[in-house]
Design a protein around this motif. Structure first.
Motif, short mmCIF file in Angstrom:
data_model
loop_
_atom_site.label_atom_id
_atom_site.label_comp_id
_atom_site.label_asym_id
_atom_site.label_seq_id
_atom_site.Cartn_x
_atom_site.Cartn_y
_atom_site.Cartn_z
N VAL A 46 0.86 -1.18 0.00
CA VAL A 46 0.00 0.00 0.00
C VAL A 46 0.90 1.23 0.00
O VAL A 46 1.72 1.41 0.92
N SER A 47 0.76 2.07 -1.01
CA SER A 47 1.55 3.30 -1.04
C SER A 47 1.13 4.19 0.12
O SER A 47 -0.04 4.23 0.49
N PRO A 48 2.08 4.91 0.72
CA PRO A 48 1.75 5.76 1.86
C PRO A 48 1.02 7.03 1.45
O PRO A 48 1.16 7.51 0.32
N HIS A 49 0.28 7.58 2.40
CA HIS A 49 -0.31 8.91 2.23
C HIS A 49 0.84 9.91 2.10
O HIS A 49 1.85 9.81 2.82
N LEU A 50 0.71 10.86 1.19
CA LEU A 50 1.68 11.95 1.02
C LEU A 50 0.93 13.24 0.79
O LEU A 50 -0.05 13.27 0.02
N ALA A 51 1.35 14.31 1.42
CA ALA A 51 0.78 15.65 1.20
C ALA A 51 1.94 16.63 1.13
O ALA A 51 2.92 16.49 1.86
N TRP A 52 1.83 17.63 0.26
CA TRP A 52 2.95 18.56 0.08
C TRP A 52 2.46 19.99 -0.01
O TRP A 52 1.33 20.26 -0.39
N SER A 53 3.36 20.91 0.37
CA SER A 53 3.05 22.33 0.37
C SER A 53 4.35 23.12 0.26
O SER A 53 5.43 22.58 0.44
N GLY A 54 4.20 24.42 -0.04
CA GLY A 54 5.36 25.29 -0.09
C GLY A 54 6.22 25.11 -1.33
O GLY A 54 7.37 25.55 -1.36
N ALA A 94 -3.39 7.24 0.94
CA ALA A 94 -2.77 5.92 1.08
C ALA A 94 -3.44 4.99 0.10
O ALA A 94 -4.66 5.03 -0.10
N GLY A 95 -2.64 4.18 -0.58
CA GLY A 95 -3.17 3.25 -1.57
C GLY A 95 -3.33 3.81 -2.96
O GLY A 95 -3.73 3.09 -3.87
N ALA A 96 -3.00 5.09 -3.18
CA ALA A 96 -3.14 5.70 -4.50
C ALA A 96 -2.30 5.00 -5.55
O ALA A 96 -2.61 5.04 -6.74
N GLY A 97 -1.24 4.32 -5.13
CA GLY A 97 -0.33 3.65 -6.07
C GLY A 97 -0.72 2.22 -6.37
O GLY A 97 0.13 1.45 -6.82
N GLY A 98 -1.98 1.86 -6.16
CA GLY A 98 -2.41 0.49 -6.44
C GLY A 98 -2.43 0.17 -7.93
O GLY A 98 -2.25 1.04 -8.78
N GLU A 99 -2.64 -1.09 -8.23
CA GLU A 99 -2.69 -1.57 -9.61
C GLU A 99 -3.70 -0.73 -10.41
O GLU A 99 -4.79 -0.47 -9.96
N GLY A 100 -3.29 -0.30 -11.59
CA GLY A 100 -4.16 0.45 -12.48
C GLY A 100 -4.27 1.93 -12.15
O GLY A 100 -4.92 2.66 -12.87
N GLY A 101 -3.67 2.38 -11.05
CA GLY A 101 -3.68 3.80 -10.72
C GLY A 101 -5.03 4.38 -10.38
O GLY A 101 -5.25 5.58 -10.53
N ALA A 102 -5.98 3.56 -9.92
CA ALA A 102 -7.33 4.03 -9.64
C ALA A 102 -7.35 5.14 -8.59
O ALA A 102 -8.25 5.97 -8.60
N TYR A 120 2.77 0.88 -7.11
CA TYR A 120 3.71 0.94 -5.99
C TYR A 120 3.97 -0.48 -5.53
O TYR A 120 3.05 -1.28 -5.36
N VAL A 121 5.24 -0.82 -5.32
CA VAL A 121 5.61 -2.08 -4.69
C VAL A 121 6.40 -1.71 -3.44
O VAL A 121 7.28 -0.86 -3.48
N GLY A 122 6.02 -2.32 -2.32
CA GLY A 122 6.57 -1.94 -1.04
C GLY A 122 8.01 -2.36 -0.80
O GLY A 122 8.63 -3.07 -1.60
#
Length: 178
Positions: A46-54, A94-102, A120-122
């Motif tokens: 499971v791809s991790p949650h990521l948030a960015w700013s600045g 989290a999970g955005a990097g699953g199969e097919g990019g859903a 994403y592969v862990g």
């Protein structure tokens, strides 16, 4: 023992911006759900949650990559590569990097990782190899479209990112299999 350099130390310097995560943190052990069951020993990929700013003014899109420079190869190991993320998107669940990019925003493109899949592969370092660093990087880019497609390798993606990067945000968790 001296700390190994970041692979980004060898690229042209660009301004840093902020990346946060509810799942991973610098120097902290990666949660099991972000490790691999596909190539590893029981994780969930499971791809991790990521948030960015600045990020820098003029950013027209983002890319997100995950790279393990400590893999026992001369070229490291690419776990994830996504680009053409629209500039208005500043967070991946989290999970955005699953199969097919859903879980990815419309227009985002995923390249094949070193495990051979477009997802994403862990983390999955060899048992007894010591701790590995996983560089999750959000790249702020000066173009809305990199002009490449999902058939390129992560190295070619990285090559294109280096010519369009306005800034980078980096979070580096670790994982080790005893």
């Amino acid at each position: 023992m001296a700390r190994p350099p970041s692979p980004y130390d060898f690229l042209p310097e660009v301004p840093a911006f902020d990346v946060t995560s509810r799942d991973i943190a610098d120097g902290r052990a990666m949660p099991r759900r972000n490790t691999s069951g596909i190539i590893g020993t029981g994780g969930e990929d499971v791809s991790p949650h990521l948030a960015w700013s600045g990020f820098p003014e003029g950013t027209r899109s983002f890319a997100v990559t995950c790279f393990d420079p400590d893999a026992p190869t001369a070229s490291g190991y690419w776990h994830w590569g996504v680009f053409n993320i629209p500039a208005g998107v500043t967070e991946l669940a989290a999970g955005a990097g699953g199969e097919g990019g859903a879980g990815l925003p419309r227009g985002a493109v995923t390249v094949r990782n070193d495990a051979g899949s477009k997802r994403y592969v862990g983390a999955a370092p060899p048992a007894g190899h010591g701790p590995h660093r996983y560089f999750f990087v959000v790249h702020a880019l000066d173009t809305a479209d990199l002009g490449i497609d999902d058939s390129v390798s992560p190295a070619v993606l990285g090559f294109n990112l280096s010519f369009h990067a306005l800034g980078r945000a980096v979070v580096t968790p670790v994982h080790e299999v005893p």
